[in-house]
Design a protein around this motif. Sequence first.
Motif, mmCIF file in Angstrom:
data_model
loop_
_atom_site.group_PDB
_atom_site.id
_atom_site.type_symbol
_atom_site.label_atom_id
_atom_site.label_comp_id
_atom_site.label_asym_id
_atom_site.label_seq_id
_atom_site.Cartn_x
_atom_site.Cartn_y
_atom_site.Cartn_z
ATOM 1 N N GLY A 297 34.006 -34.846 0.542
ATOM 2 C CA GLY A 297 33.463 -35.598 -0.581
ATOM 3 C C GLY A 297 33.668 -37.094 -0.430
ATOM 4 O O GLY A 297 32.747 -37.892 -0.657
ATOM 5 N N LEU A 298 34.877 -37.496 -0.019
ATOM 6 C CA LEU A 298 35.171 -38.923 0.149
ATOM 7 C C LEU A 298 34.323 -39.544 1.259
ATOM 8 O O LEU A 298 33.829 -40.677 1.122
ATOM 9 C CB LEU A 298 36.661 -39.110 0.465
ATOM 10 N N ILE A 300 31.364 -38.497 2.332
ATOM 11 C CA ILE A 300 29.967 -38.578 1.871
ATOM 12 C C ILE A 300 29.792 -39.778 0.950
ATOM 13 O O ILE A 300 28.786 -40.507 1.025
ATOM 14 C CB ILE A 300 29.559 -37.280 1.151
ATOM 15 N N ILE A 301 30.779 -40.006 0.067
ATOM 16 C CA ILE A 301 30.725 -41.174 -0.813
ATOM 17 C C ILE A 301 30.748 -42.466 -0.001
ATOM 18 O O ILE A 301 29.996 -43.414 -0.287
ATOM 19 C CB ILE A 301 31.897 -41.144 -1.815
ATOM 20 N N GLY A 304 27.341 -42.865 1.623
ATOM 21 C CA GLY A 304 26.341 -43.201 0.619
ATOM 22 C C GLY A 304 26.496 -44.626 0.107
ATOM 23 O O GLY A 304 25.498 -45.340 -0.083
ATOM 24 N N PHE A 305 27.737 -45.060 -0.096
ATOM 25 C CA PHE A 305 27.981 -46.414 -0.593
ATOM 26 C C PHE A 305 27.532 -47.466 0.418
ATOM 27 O O PHE A 305 26.857 -48.441 0.064
ATOM 28 C CB PHE A 305 29.467 -46.588 -0.908
ATOM 29 N N THR A 308 23.719 -47.515 0.628
ATOM 30 C CA THR A 308 23.109 -48.115 -0.559
ATOM 31 C C THR A 308 23.191 -49.636 -0.489
ATOM 32 O O THR A 308 22.202 -50.347 -0.753
ATOM 33 C CB THR A 308 23.802 -47.603 -1.838
ATOM 34 N N THR A 399 24.826 -34.530 5.737
ATOM 35 C CA THR A 399 25.044 -35.976 5.643
ATOM 36 C C THR A 399 23.726 -36.719 5.579
ATOM 37 O O THR A 399 23.553 -37.656 4.779
ATOM 38 C CB THR A 399 25.876 -36.465 6.842
ATOM 39 N N SER A 403 22.603 -38.526 2.073
ATOM 40 C CA SER A 403 22.491 -39.987 2.159
ATOM 41 C C SER A 403 21.095 -40.452 1.774
ATOM 42 O O SER A 403 20.943 -41.450 1.061
ATOM 43 C CB SER A 403 22.833 -40.452 3.580
ATOM 44 N N VAL A 406 20.617 -40.029 -2.007
ATOM 45 C CA VAL A 406 21.337 -41.068 -2.740
ATOM 46 C C VAL A 406 20.550 -42.375 -2.753
ATOM 47 O O VAL A 406 20.607 -43.153 -3.720
ATOM 48 C CB VAL A 406 22.734 -41.266 -2.119
#
Length: 426
Positions: A297-298, A300-301, A304-305, A308, A399, A403, A406
Amino acid sequence: MNLPLFFSRRIFGENDDTDVQLPGSTKQRKSVSKPAIHIATIGVAIGLAVMIIAVSVVLGFKHTIRDKVTGFGSHIQVENILNYSSASSNPVCIDDSMLNVLSSIEGVRHAERYAISQGILKTDEDFLGIALKGIGQEYDLDFISKNIVSGELPQFSDTAQSYNIVVSQTIARKLGLNINDRVFAYFIDEDGVRTRRFTIAAIYQTNMKRFDDSFCFTDIITTTKLNGWFDGQCSGAELLVDDFDNLEATNREVIKTVNRTLDRYNNTFSSRTIYELYPQVFSWLNLLDINVWIILGLMIILAGFTMTSGLLIIILERTQMIGLLKALGARNILIRKIFLWFATFIIGRGLIFGNIIGLGLIFLQKATGIIKLDPQAYYVSEIPLELNFWLILLLNVATLLISVIVLIGPSYLISTIRPARSMRYE
């Protein structure tokens, strides 16, 4: 022609160059989005590499510990039902015909008898309580053989006593024993004390403290006689299954076949899986799955961050191009697809680097064992790794998809850009 894909390739190619020609400009200048693209690529690469390593470590650790536990206790044990409620060892009769019945159960790969006797090993300086496990010639010795550190495994028999014994390195160190040393063993029961003198034939080490501290191996006939049991009696039978994932289904077949049936001495059969025998160990291993989900989870965040942030910078830098495309009649959805395709190229490059880093570190560890662990705390001397290419493929696909999904939200920034204002944007 796929117009969004065409434009995204051109943008991606431009950002790979040192300088780019911005729309409406007569001179070359550095792309302000290039560092953001590099950061996004690194974020995806690091995230995927960490996920691959985390999954490989957990799989390797769980399967290594599981194999060690089942090496001492097999997958399913068939024994006397009285053992569930009694601290003493109650025998059950498993002759050749019963062993054949157990071996023929669907899902069972191998069946073997064993007999355990509790005793004490004593030298001139010290003594130690042990569980002496007697095994016969049909016993699967692969696990013991892989963990032998000194000496050679003797030929165990169910018809003749050799008085050879295999002890752990922990026991050998505590009692100061070496190969070919002779040691006295004492066994206490209702009839008094029985003494045997064994020769150390081999020394093993599994780093599983709860087993290494007490388990020794010898002939099954020796332990059967020490317990004073009748012909054919033993502590039980150990069953190895074809597929550990189908353990519960195989155990149900065992229950239907032998549970609550009687042996020739009117003892009742029952069975237990390795989960029931060592619930604490497997509960602890299951907790590792929670850690993996947190790491996934971390990461992927993180991916994604960074993606973005990179996409927003790229959109702002390409405001003039967006305004020009809108002035030429391009719709918002087409322009959004251009940037989503562009983001997909960045993510794809990050995935390539992530696989190279993750798999490279895994192969390095497997080849050299460079990262060591304290075996007293982790039961293994180095980080165990297990590659599962289907899971790695799934991580790559997940992933990529997560991504891109998101990025759909930030891509709506394009719809706020007005052609007239953006054509004058610098």
